[in-house]
Design a protein around this motif. Structure first.
Motif, PDB file in Angstrom:
ATOM      1  N   LEU A   1       0.844  -1.197   0.000  1.00 19.75           N
ATOM      2  CA  LEU A   1       0.000   0.000   0.000  1.00 19.75           C
ATOM      3  C   LEU A   1       0.878   1.244   0.000  1.00 19.75           C
ATOM      4  O   LEU A   1       1.933   1.262   0.645  1.00 19.75           O
ATOM      5  CB  LEU A   1      -0.921   0.010   1.223  1.00 19.75           C
ATOM      6  CG  LEU A   1      -1.986  -1.092   1.296  1.00 19.75           C
ATOM      7  CD1 LEU A   1      -2.653  -1.084   2.666  1.00 19.75           C
ATOM      8  CD2 LEU A   1      -3.020  -0.914   0.203  1.00 19.75           C
ATOM      9  N   GLY A   2       0.412   2.288  -0.698  1.00 22.43           N
ATOM     10  CA  GLY A   2       1.189   3.520  -0.761  1.00 22.43           C
ATOM     11  C   GLY A   2       0.308   4.750  -0.775  1.00 22.43           C
ATOM     12  O   GLY A   2      -0.929   4.659  -0.691  1.00 22.43           O
ATOM     13  N   LEU A   3       0.939   5.902  -0.903  1.00 19.89           N
ATOM     14  CA  LEU A   3       0.185   7.155  -0.882  1.00 19.89           C
ATOM     15  C   LEU A   3      -0.786   7.262  -2.048  1.00 19.89           C
ATOM     16  O   LEU A   3      -1.834   7.915  -1.937  1.00 19.89           O
ATOM     17  CB  LEU A   3       1.160   8.346  -0.903  1.00 19.89           C
ATOM     18  CG  LEU A   3       2.033   8.518   0.345  1.00 19.89           C
ATOM     19  CD1 LEU A   3       3.013   9.665   0.157  1.00 19.89           C
ATOM     20  CD2 LEU A   3       1.168   8.768   1.583  1.00 19.89           C
ATOM     21  N   GLU A   4      -0.444   6.606  -3.192  1.00 19.99           N
ATOM     22  CA  GLU A   4      -1.361   6.657  -4.339  1.00 19.99           C
ATOM     23  C   GLU A   4      -2.677   5.959  -4.021  1.00 19.99           C
ATOM     24  O   GLU A   4      -3.738   6.327  -4.542  1.00 19.99           O
ATOM     25  CB  GLU A   4      -0.712   6.028  -5.580  1.00 19.99           C
ATOM     26  CG  GLU A   4      -0.396   4.543  -5.471  1.00 19.99           C
ATOM     27  CD  GLU A   4       0.950   4.261  -4.826  1.00 19.99           C
ATOM     28  OE1 GLU A   4       1.396   3.097  -4.896  1.00 19.99           O
ATOM     29  OE2 GLU A   4       1.557   5.201  -4.264  1.00 19.99           O
ATOM     30  N   ASP A   5      -2.641   4.950  -3.146  1.00 19.70           N
ATOM     31  CA  ASP A   5      -3.879   4.268  -2.749  1.00 19.70           C
ATOM     32  C   ASP A   5      -4.760   5.191  -1.908  1.00 19.70           C
ATOM     33  O   ASP A   5      -5.990   5.136  -2.005  1.00 19.70           O
ATOM     34  CB  ASP A   5      -3.557   2.992  -1.971  1.00 19.70           C
ATOM     35  CG  ASP A   5      -2.774   1.997  -2.810  1.00 19.70           C
ATOM     36  OD1 ASP A   5      -3.304   1.575  -3.847  1.00 19.70           O
ATOM     37  OD2 ASP A   5      -1.637   1.675  -2.433  1.00 19.70           O
ATOM     38  N   VAL A   6      -4.129   6.021  -1.099  1.00 15.87           N
ATOM     39  CA  VAL A   6      -4.887   7.016  -0.332  1.00 15.87           C
ATOM     40  C   VAL A   6      -5.626   7.946  -1.284  1.00 15.87           C
ATOM     41  O   VAL A   6      -6.817   8.237  -1.107  1.00 15.87           O
ATOM     42  CB  VAL A   6      -3.947   7.822   0.589  1.00 15.87           C
ATOM     43  CG1 VAL A   6      -4.720   8.936   1.293  1.00 15.87           C
ATOM     44  CG2 VAL A   6      -3.275   6.910   1.607  1.00 15.87           C
ATOM     45  N   THR A   7      -4.933   8.409  -2.322  1.00 15.89           N
ATOM     46  CA  THR A   7      -5.530   9.327  -3.296  1.00 15.89           C
ATOM     47  C   THR A   7      -6.666   8.651  -4.057  1.00 15.89           C
ATOM     48  O   THR A   7      -7.737   9.238  -4.249  1.00 15.89           O
ATOM     49  CB  THR A   7      -4.460   9.814  -4.290  1.00 15.89           C
ATOM     50  OG1 THR A   7      -3.391  10.432  -3.574  1.00 15.89           O
ATOM     51  CG2 THR A   7      -5.047  10.817  -5.268  1.00 15.89           C
ATOM     52  N   ILE A   8      -6.458   7.410  -4.489  1.00 20.35           N
ATOM     53  CA  ILE A   8      -7.477   6.688  -5.262  1.00 20.35           C
ATOM     54  C   ILE A   8      -8.737   6.462  -4.429  1.00 20.35           C
ATOM     55  O   ILE A   8      -9.860   6.699  -4.893  1.00 20.35           O
ATOM     56  CB  ILE A   8      -6.903   5.348  -5.771  1.00 20.35           C
ATOM     57  CG1 ILE A   8      -5.868   5.606  -6.868  1.00 20.35           C
ATOM     58  CG2 ILE A   8      -8.015   4.443  -6.309  1.00 20.35           C
ATOM     59  CD1 ILE A   8      -5.077   4.383  -7.274  1.00 20.35           C
ATOM     60  N   LEU A   9      -8.565   6.008  -3.194  1.00 18.71           N
ATOM     61  CA  LEU A   9      -9.726   5.764  -2.345  1.00 18.71           C
ATOM     62  C   LEU A   9     -10.465   7.057  -2.018  1.00 18.71           C
ATOM     63  O   LEU A   9     -11.699   7.079  -1.947  1.00 18.71           O
ATOM     64  CB  LEU A   9      -9.303   5.058  -1.059  1.00 18.71           C
ATOM     65  CG  LEU A   9      -8.818   3.612  -1.214  1.00 18.71           C
ATOM     66  CD1 LEU A   9      -8.347   3.067   0.133  1.00 18.71           C
ATOM     67  CD2 LEU A   9      -9.917   2.720  -1.772  1.00 18.71           C
ATOM     68  N   ARG A  10      -9.727   8.130  -1.817  1.00 21.43           N
ATOM     69  CA  ARG A  10     -10.360   9.420  -1.518  1.00 21.43           C
ATOM     70  C   ARG A  10     -11.281   9.850  -2.664  1.00 21.43           C
ATOM     71  O   ARG A  10     -12.341  10.428  -2.447  1.00 21.43           O
ATOM     72  CB  ARG A  10      -9.299  10.486  -1.258  1.00 21.43           C
ATOM     73  CG  ARG A  10      -9.902  11.844  -0.860  1.00 21.43           C
ATOM     74  CD  ARG A  10      -8.841  12.893  -0.655  1.00 21.43           C
ATOM     75  NE  ARG A  10      -8.077  12.670   0.553  1.00 21.43           N
ATOM     76  CZ  ARG A  10      -6.776  12.409   0.590  1.00 21.43           C
ATOM     77  NH1 ARG A  10      -6.096  12.321  -0.554  1.00 21.43           N
ATOM     78  NH2 ARG A  10      -6.153  12.226   1.736  1.00 21.43           N
ATOM     79  N   LYS A  11     -10.875   9.553  -3.904  1.00 21.53           N
ATOM     80  CA  LYS A  11     -11.660   9.955  -5.073  1.00 21.53           C
ATOM     81  C   LYS A  11     -12.843   9.022  -5.325  1.00 21.53           C
ATOM     82  O   LYS A  11     -13.902   9.460  -5.788  1.00 21.53           O
ATOM     83  CB  LYS A  11     -10.764   9.986  -6.315  1.00 21.53           C
ATOM     84  CG  LYS A  11      -9.723  11.098  -6.304  1.00 21.53           C
ATOM     85  CD  LYS A  11      -8.874  11.044  -7.567  1.00 21.53           C
ATOM     86  CE  LYS A  11      -7.836  12.166  -7.588  1.00 21.53           C
ATOM     87  NZ  LYS A  11      -6.976  12.113  -8.802  1.00 21.53           N
TER      88      LYS A  11
END
Length: 357
Positions: free
Chosen positions: A79-89
């Protein structure tokens, strides 16, 4: 010419006082029905107050997601910061999301004081996600992350341990012999039901720069509404399993036991409400029977009143007023009695209770 309302009320009161047994039985019927319904409502009020108190003592309702061990790749999903961004959207009903890495024991020094708190590297919106309130200082800012600032936020327990009663803000502490500046202090909250030992929050950027670790241990998701916890977790799990094909994820929430209690108490409250409604109906039927019996019994009185000029409306209003007076007195006594009993029970067992006006 009909009687005035004052005269009708006086006549109704005299009639009730003149037949104390009949009036008492009717009042008892009202009392039992209203008391049953009111007691049911008080049980529901106290139950919800207990649930709210338990929720206030815990972390904010949130979903936690982490990767399961993959026996084929012999690794975890990264898991990485890009997953945070994807889930937020993509997630619906999401209030905030944070990525976190945990270190369950670090050495922290300030002058001659030493502690071994839990260290949590986190993304910028963690205070909102966890539902933590600042008691002093500020939260992390984008500048802290962009410039890799060595700043930390600590909880009140760690502040008391290291600084006694002095101001911890802008003081330099050493975490594993690296200097960090304290910029904020949060309220104390239990961490996974452990005994308090202090918590220090570190920006994910400086943590990754020091350790070289870019992965995130777990994701914390906070919904707008507590009833959306389960659906939010399922949405996130589905998205992540599509992104990391072949990997599975643990999904749990911080208030699962409390939500189960809430469901049970809601079911019990509904059952009690049905019982109370039945009791109220039975009481109403009892009053109706007694009223009918009294009308039959008082047929000569009604005939005499008609003979001296009373109208049908006067007689009808008298019986309605008698029923209303009995209902008002019996209902008021029932509410006062149930309220008093609830206050005694609440004080005895230290339950939260507030009378609903």
């Amino acid at each position: 010419m009909g009687l005035s309302i004052i005269s009708l009320i006086g006549l109704s009161c005299r009639s009730l006082l003149g037949n104390p047994v009949r009036s008492f039985l009717s009042g008892i019927g009202v009392f039992m029905g209203v008391a049953a319904v009111n007691a049911t409502l008080q049980v529901g009020n106290i139950s919800h107050a207990v649930i709210e108190k338990q929720l206030a003592e815990k972390e904010a309702p949130q979903v936690s997601i982490s990767s399961k061990w993959n026996p084929i790749t012999k690794n975890y999903a990264r898991l990485g910061l890009e997953d945070v961004t994807i889930l937020r959207k993509q997630l619906k009903g999401l209030q905030s999301i944070s990525g976190m890495n945990y270190r369950y024991s670090v050495e922290v020094f300030f002058q001659n004081e030493q502690a071994n708190p839990i260290a949590i590297a986190t993304t910028i919106d963690f205070l909102n996600t966890l539902g933590r309130r600042l008691v002093a200082g500020r939260s992390f800012t984008p500048r802290d992350f962009n410039n890799y600032q060595p700043v930390v936020i600590i909880d009140q327990f760690l502040a008391d341990t290291l600084f006694n009663k002095s101001n911890p803000l802008e003081q330099t502490i050493y975490i594993n012999f690296r200097p960090y500046v304290v910029v904020g202090v949060t309220v104390n909250k239990p961490f996974w039901e452990q005994e308090p030992r202090g918590i220090v929050y570190i920006p994910m950027a400086i943590y990754s720069a020091i350790t070289g670790q870019q992965e995130i241990d777990s994701l914390q998701l906070r919904p707008h509404k507590i009833e959306n916890l389960e659906s939010l977790g399922k949405q996130a799990q589905k998205i992540l399993e599509q992104r990391f094909h072949g990997n599975e994820f643990w999904v749990w929430n911080t208030v699962e036991e409390i939500l189960e209690q809430q469901k049970t108490l809601d079911s019990v409250s509904k059952a009690l409400l049905v019982v109370g409604a039945i009791a109220l109906i039975v009481g109403g039927v009892g009053i109706a029977n007694i009223t009918i019996a009294s009308v039959i019994e008082r047929t000569p009185e009604i005939g005499l009143r008609r003979a001296v000029g009373a109208t049908q409306l006067d007689i009808l209003l008298q019986f309605i007023l008698e029923a209303a007076i009995l209902s008002l007195i019996g209902g008021t006594i029932a509410i006062i009695t149930v309220h008093g009993a609830t206050v005694v029970v609440a004080e005895q067992f230290k339950l939260p209770y507030q009378f609903d006006r």
